[in-house]
Enzyme design. Structure first.
Site, PDB file in Angstrom:
ATOM      1  N   GLU A   1      61.220  30.465 -15.187  1.00  0.00           N
ATOM      2  CA  GLU A   1      62.323  30.906 -14.238  1.00  0.00           C
ATOM      3  C   GLU A   1      63.869  30.392 -13.932  1.00  0.00           C
ATOM      4  O   GLU A   1      64.797  31.252 -14.070  1.00  0.00           O
ATOM      5  CB  GLU A   1      61.360  31.088 -12.504  1.00  0.00           C
ATOM      6  CG  GLU A   1      62.227  31.694 -11.367  1.00  0.00           C
ATOM      7  CD  GLU A   1      62.399  31.543 -10.231  1.00  0.00           C
ATOM      8  OE1 GLU A   1      61.086  31.637  -9.996  1.00  0.00           O
ATOM      9  OE2 GLU A   1      63.201  30.663 -10.149  1.00  0.00           O
TER      10      GLU A   1
ATOM     11  N   THR B   1      62.945  30.019  -6.806  1.00  0.00           N
ATOM     12  CA  THR B   1      62.359  30.789  -5.299  1.00  0.00           C
ATOM     13  C   THR B   1      61.325  30.050  -4.596  1.00  0.00           C
ATOM     14  O   THR B   1      61.225  30.750  -3.906  1.00  0.00           O
ATOM     15  CB  THR B   1      62.462  31.748  -5.833  1.00  0.00           C
ATOM     16  OG1 THR B   1      61.645  32.210  -7.520  1.00  0.00           O
ATOM     17  CG2 THR B   1      63.751  32.863  -6.850  1.00  0.00           C
TER      18      THR B   1
ATOM     19  N   ASN C   1      53.641  27.576  -7.488  1.00  0.00           N
ATOM     20  CA  ASN C   1      54.160  28.048  -6.693  1.00  0.00           C
ATOM     21  C   ASN C   1      52.551  27.428  -5.894  1.00  0.00           C
ATOM     22  O   ASN C   1      52.304  27.070  -4.765  1.00  0.00           O
ATOM     23  CB  ASN C   1      54.504  29.612  -5.955  1.00  0.00           C
ATOM     24  CG  ASN C   1      53.153  30.461  -6.432  1.00  0.00           C
ATOM     25  OD1 ASN C   1      52.639  30.655  -5.243  1.00  0.00           O
ATOM     26  ND2 ASN C   1      53.621  30.872  -7.388  1.00  0.00           N
TER      27      ASN C   1
END
Ligand code: SF4
Length: 281
Positions: free
Chosen positions: A125, A160, A218
């Site tokens: 990402e 993010t 994450n």
């Protein structure tokens, strides 16, 4: 022993969307179907999709025909245009929150700002956000931010799934590194809530178990957040990795899961913890 699952654990909107688009492409498209790297960072889900025919390619040079599903992490313009130039059908499953971060980074760059991406170097990402920008730095800590030279205009976006704590610490340092500093908080709402719920639950239990792929950024952040609250935090990819001794003397265990961890896997881990307790009585 009581077992609680953190609210909001499991697949996020972007991952659900990517799986839905890949499954639809598996049913409808003709020819082979590829992703560049694993569709999501979860070996169980990736294994199921591979059984249905989804293949993993390392780069577009490995693909001659068929369909390419762009992962929720996104991909650079160069990759997307390169695939189209080879007449490969492109299904874009980039999460809209990731797209937003890409757009902010591009517009900052076009307006003459040095772009700082607060994220993990080498993460797909982050690579896609930084791709093609003329003056861009990727950094993951406030210590790395200390080493930046002072510039006139600096713009910040975050991976993010970045933690709010890290982004805040980096921004404090960057305030001294530019005359003008623009910050876009591109941490997605789902990530923000998941981290807050994990932190809350970790403060209430004796042991925490974080469920998710070992290559999932994450999930790694959930593990760090939890471990700061409760030392007895363990990270597993599936229930088979649980160890009875982790729960010795515990009266309340917590379970949380990354954005690419399916709900059934989280429930399976919670049920197994409850059964370990029942068997040790
Ligand atoms: S974690 Fe957020 S940004 Fe990433 S795929 Fe899920 S919803 Fe999208």
């Amino acid at each position: 022993m009581e077992v609680s699952i953190a609210k909001g654990s499991g697949f996020c909107f972007g991952v659900k969307r990517a799986i839905r688009l890949a499954e639809r492409a598996l049913e409808e498209s003709e020819g082979p179907l590829y992703t560049l790297g694993e569709l999501i960072h979860n070996p169980q889900v990736v294994g199921e999709l591979e059984k249905k025919g989804l293949m993993i390619a390392a780069s577009i040079s490995d693909i001659d025909r068929g369909t390419l599903v762009i992962r929720s992490h996104g991909a650079s313009e160069e990759v997307i245009e390169g695939a189209k130039a080879k007449n490969i059908n492109v299904v874009d499953a980039t999460c809209p929150f990731v797209k937003k971060a890409q757009e902010h980074a591009r517009s900052l760059s076009e307006s003459g700002y040095r772009v700082v991406v607060v994220g993990d170097k080498g993460h797909p990402e982050v690579d896609a956000i930084a791709a093609g920008l003329s003056d861009v730095t990727v950094l993951g800590t406030e210590v790395e931010a200390e080493h930046l030279k002072k510039v006139e205009k600096m713009g910040v976006v975050a991976q993010t799934t970045q933690s709010v704590e890290t982004l805040s610490k980096v921004v404090v340092v960057l305030l001294g590194k530019a005359q003008e500093l623009r910050v876009y908080n591109t941490i997605c709402e789902t990530t923000f809530q998941r981290q807050a719920e994990t932190m809350k639950l970790a403060g209430e239990v004796d042991v925490m178990v974080v469920v998710g792929g070992k290559n999932s950024a994450n999930t790694a952040r959930l593990y760090d957040i939890s471990r700061r609250r409760v030392r007895r935090t363990h990270w597993v990819e599936s229930a088979s990795e649980l160890k009875r001794e982790w729960f010795k003397g515990a009266v309340h265990a917590g379970v949380t899961g990354g954005a690419s961890t399916p709900d059934w896997l989280i429930r399976e881990v919670a049920n197994r913890i409850a059964s370990i307790e029942a068997r040790s009585k």
